[in-house]
Design a protein around this motif. Sequence first.
Motif, PDB file in Angstrom:
ATOM      1  N   PHE A  39       0.842  -1.194   0.000  1.00  0.00           N
ATOM      2  CA  PHE A  39       0.000   0.000   0.000  1.00  0.00           C
ATOM      3  C   PHE A  39       0.884   1.253   0.000  1.00  0.00           C
ATOM      4  O   PHE A  39       0.571   2.239  -0.670  1.00  0.00           O
ATOM      5  N   GLU A  40       1.992   1.189   0.727  1.00  0.00           N
ATOM      6  CA  GLU A  40       2.911   2.331   0.779  1.00  0.00           C
ATOM      7  C   GLU A  40       3.610   2.537  -0.561  1.00  0.00           C
ATOM      8  O   GLU A  40       3.785   3.675  -1.011  1.00  0.00           O
ATOM      9  N   LYS A  41       4.006   1.444  -1.206  1.00  0.00           N
ATOM     10  CA  LYS A  41       4.660   1.554  -2.511  1.00  0.00           C
ATOM     11  C   LYS A  41       3.687   2.120  -3.544  1.00  0.00           C
ATOM     12  O   LYS A  41       4.062   2.968  -4.362  1.00  0.00           O
ATOM     13  N   GLY A  42       2.449   1.666  -3.517  1.00  0.00           N
ATOM     14  CA  GLY A  42       1.447   2.192  -4.433  1.00  0.00           C
ATOM     15  C   GLY A  42       1.259   3.681  -4.244  1.00  0.00           C
ATOM     16  O   GLY A  42       1.132   4.440  -5.215  1.00  0.00           O
ATOM     17  N   GLN A  43       1.261   4.117  -2.981  1.00  0.00           N
ATOM     18  CA  GLN A  43       1.123   5.551  -2.674  1.00  0.00           C
ATOM     19  C   GLN A  43       2.307   6.320  -3.246  1.00  0.00           C
ATOM     20  O   GLN A  43       2.132   7.376  -3.877  1.00  0.00           O
ATOM     21  N   ARG A  44       3.517   5.794  -3.041  1.00  0.00           N
ATOM     22  CA  ARG A  44       4.719   6.481  -3.534  1.00  0.00           C
ATOM     23  C   ARG A  44       4.714   6.594  -5.054  1.00  0.00           C
ATOM     24  O   ARG A  44       5.122   7.615  -5.617  1.00  0.00           O
ATOM     25  N   GLU A  45       4.260   5.529  -5.715  1.00  0.00           N
ATOM     26  CA  GLU A  45       4.346   5.478  -7.166  1.00  0.00           C
ATOM     27  C   GLU A  45       3.062   5.904  -7.870  1.00  0.00           C
ATOM     28  O   GLU A  45       3.003   5.937  -9.098  1.00  0.00           O
ATOM     29  N   GLY A  46       2.038   6.236  -7.082  1.00  0.00           N
ATOM     30  CA  GLY A  46       0.791   6.712  -7.671  1.00  0.00           C
ATOM     31  C   GLY A  46       0.024   5.638  -8.425  1.00  0.00           C
ATOM     32  O   GLY A  46      -0.660   5.921  -9.413  1.00  0.00           O
ATOM     33  N   ILE A  47       0.115   4.394  -7.946  1.00  0.00           N
ATOM     34  CA  ILE A  47      -0.573   3.269  -8.593  1.00  0.00           C
ATOM     35  C   ILE A  47      -1.735   2.825  -7.714  1.00  0.00           C
ATOM     36  O   ILE A  47      -1.542   2.487  -6.548  1.00  0.00           O
ATOM     37  N   ARG A  48      -2.913   2.827  -8.281  1.00  0.00           N
ATOM     38  CA  ARG A  48      -4.092   2.413  -7.521  1.00  0.00           C
ATOM     39  C   ARG A  48      -4.378   0.918  -7.725  1.00  0.00           C
ATOM     40  O   ARG A  48      -3.872   0.309  -8.672  1.00  0.00           O
ATOM     41  N   VAL A  49      -5.179   0.362  -6.840  1.00  0.00           N
ATOM     42  CA  VAL A  49      -5.461  -1.072  -6.867  1.00  0.00           C
ATOM     43  C   VAL A  49      -5.933  -1.520  -8.251  1.00  0.00           C
ATOM     44  O   VAL A  49      -5.410  -2.479  -8.821  1.00  0.00           O
ATOM     45  N   PHE A  50      -6.934  -0.831  -8.811  1.00  0.00           N
ATOM     46  CA  PHE A  50      -7.490  -1.263 -10.089  1.00  0.00           C
ATOM     47  C   PHE A  50      -6.473  -1.148 -11.221  1.00  0.00           C
ATOM     48  O   PHE A  50      -6.513  -1.918 -12.181  1.00  0.00           O
ATOM     49  N   GLN A  51      -5.534  -0.205 -11.112  1.00  0.00           N
ATOM     50  CA  GLN A  51      -4.494  -0.057 -12.124  1.00  0.00           C
ATOM     51  C   GLN A  51      -3.462  -1.172 -12.011  1.00  0.00           C
ATOM     52  O   GLN A  51      -3.044  -1.752 -13.017  1.00  0.00           O
ATOM     53  N   PHE A  52      -3.059  -1.469 -10.787  1.00  0.00           N
ATOM     54  CA  PHE A  52      -2.083  -2.535 -10.573  1.00  0.00           C
ATOM     55  C   PHE A  52      -2.622  -3.880 -11.051  1.00  0.00           C
ATOM     56  O   PHE A  52      -1.876  -4.726 -11.550  1.00  0.00           O
ATOM     57  N   LEU A  53      -3.931  -4.068 -10.912  1.00  0.00           N
ATOM     58  CA  LEU A  53      -4.554  -5.349 -11.250  1.00  0.00           C
ATOM     59  C   LEU A  53      -5.264  -5.326 -12.606  1.00  0.00           C
ATOM     60  O   LEU A  53      -6.165  -6.125 -12.840  1.00  0.00           O
ATOM     61  N   LYS A  54      -4.853  -4.447 -13.498  1.00  0.00           N
ATOM     62  CA  LYS A  54      -5.521  -4.329 -14.793  1.00  0.00           C
ATOM     63  C   LYS A  54      -5.608  -5.666 -15.519  1.00  0.00           C
ATOM     64  O   LYS A  54      -6.684  -6.076 -15.981  1.00  0.00           O
ATOM     65  N   ASN A  55      -4.501  -6.380 -15.630  1.00  0.00           N
ATOM     66  CA  ASN A  55      -4.499  -7.642 -16.387  1.00  0.00           C
ATOM     67  C   ASN A  55      -5.375  -8.714 -15.748  1.00  0.00           C
ATOM     68  O   ASN A  55      -6.215  -9.312 -16.428  1.00  0.00           O
ATOM     69  N   PRO A  56      -5.213  -9.002 -14.450  1.00  0.00           N
ATOM     70  CA  PRO A  56      -6.091 -10.030 -13.852  1.00  0.00           C
ATOM     71  C   PRO A  56      -7.557  -9.636 -13.815  1.00  0.00           C
ATOM     72  O   PRO A  56      -8.436 -10.485 -13.977  1.00  0.00           O
ATOM     73  N   LEU A  57      -7.856  -8.346 -13.627  1.00  0.00           N
ATOM     74  CA  LEU A  57      -9.254  -7.907 -13.651  1.00  0.00           C
ATOM     75  C   LEU A  57      -9.856  -8.097 -15.039  1.00  0.00           C
ATOM     76  O   LEU A  57     -10.991  -8.564 -15.183  1.00  0.00           O
ATOM     77  N   THR A  58      -9.072  -7.764 -16.062  1.00  0.00           N
ATOM     78  CA  THR A  58      -9.546  -7.934 -17.434  1.00  0.00           C
ATOM     79  C   THR A  58      -9.732  -9.408 -17.757  1.00  0.00           C
ATOM     80  O   THR A  58     -10.722  -9.806 -18.388  1.00  0.00           O
ATOM     81  N   LYS A  59      -8.794 -10.229 -17.294  1.00  0.00           N
ATOM     82  CA  LYS A  59      -8.884 -11.665 -17.565  1.00  0.00           C
ATOM     83  C   LYS A  59     -10.089 -12.286 -16.877  1.00  0.00           C
ATOM     84  O   LYS A  59     -10.767 -13.154 -17.440  1.00  0.00           O
ATOM     85  N   SER A  60     -10.370 -11.847 -15.664  1.00  0.00           N
ATOM     86  CA  SER A  60     -11.462 -12.439 -14.892  1.00  0.00           C
ATOM     87  C   SER A  60     -12.836 -11.920 -15.304  1.00  0.00           C
ATOM     88  O   SER A  60     -13.812 -12.684 -15.302  1.00  0.00           O
ATOM     89  N   PHE A  61     -12.926 -10.631 -15.665  1.00  0.00           N
ATOM     90  CA  PHE A  61     -14.243 -10.028 -15.869  1.00  0.00           C
ATOM     91  C   PHE A  61     -14.445  -9.413 -17.256  1.00  0.00           C
ATOM     92  O   PHE A  61     -15.552  -8.987 -17.572  1.00  0.00           O
ATOM     93  N   GLY A  62     -13.404  -9.361 -18.068  1.00  0.00           N
ATOM     94  CA  GLY A  62     -13.551  -8.887 -19.439  1.00  0.00           C
ATOM     95  C   GLY A  62     -13.099  -7.452 -19.664  1.00  0.00           C
ATOM     96  O   GLY A  62     -13.011  -6.651 -18.728  1.00  0.00           O
ATOM     97  N   GLU A  63     -12.819  -7.138 -20.923  1.00  0.00           N
ATOM     98  CA  GLU A  63     -12.343  -5.806 -21.288  1.00  0.00           C
ATOM     99  C   GLU A  63     -13.411  -4.734 -21.063  1.00  0.00           C
ATOM    100  O   GLU A  63     -13.097  -3.612 -20.645  1.00  0.00           O
ATOM    101  N   ASP A  64     -14.660  -5.069 -21.343  1.00  0.00           N
ATOM    102  CA  ASP A  64     -15.736  -4.093 -21.156  1.00  0.00           C
ATOM    103  C   ASP A  64     -15.870  -3.711 -19.684  1.00  0.00           C
ATOM    104  O   ASP A  64     -16.110  -2.545 -19.353  1.00  0.00           O
ATOM    105  N   PHE A  65     -15.722  -4.702 -18.804  1.00  0.00           N
ATOM    106  CA  PHE A  65     -15.786  -4.428 -17.371  1.00  0.00           C
ATOM    107  C   PHE A  65     -14.678  -3.468 -16.975  1.00  0.00           C
ATOM    108  O   PHE A  65     -14.915  -2.475 -16.275  1.00  0.00           O
TER     109      PHE A  65
END
Length: 199
Positions: A160-186
């Motif tokens: 969580f601290e590294k994400g804050q430092r680098e400006g990366i949010r949860v949904f951005q960090f997990l773009k690939n697995p979220l897309t794989k699990s729920f689709g590009e439209d999601f």
Amino acid sequence: MGNNRFGTIVQIGDILVSEDVVMEYFACDYAVCRGACCIAGDSGAPLEERELESLERDYPAYSGLMTPQGRAAVDAKGFFEVDRDNDIVTPLMAPEGEDAKDLPCAFCHFGEAGECLCAIEMAGKVKPASCSLYPIRVTKLTGGGLALNVHHWDICKPAFEKGQREGIRVFQFLKNPLTKSFGEDFYAALSAAATHLIG
């Protein structure tokens, strides 16, 4: 989107997404945690019933990368067990010693420096979706929909601290697995909602 006492909820089809998925910062800091999420705790990673077949089918490919204790756990329990919450999870290794607190996932591989990796992933096979999506946890709702929430665990504080430092949010960090699990439209809809929420 709707607001309630739990914060803003983003609804995409039959999936409800908590605002933490959009607003929280997160980026795995493996150099610090060394795969602790696969070791800590008293329950394995959540599994979907549809994942059990591939775990068993691909076992010959990844079993050689597992520890002897991990293979012994699979021999004794099979490719899953049911935890105290009645959820299907990955099997855990047997405790070593009476004072053992953390029970590693049976599918762990330990490097020379003690770092923990996933034997399934190392073999080029697909690891459980819950592992790829972490720190998001997926909950099945009564009506058949799904809820996505961020799981806050002390061992992931560096992430969580590294994400804050680098400006990366949860949904951005997990773009690939979220897309794989729920689709590009999601993911496109989630990104659009994030733009609105973040401003």
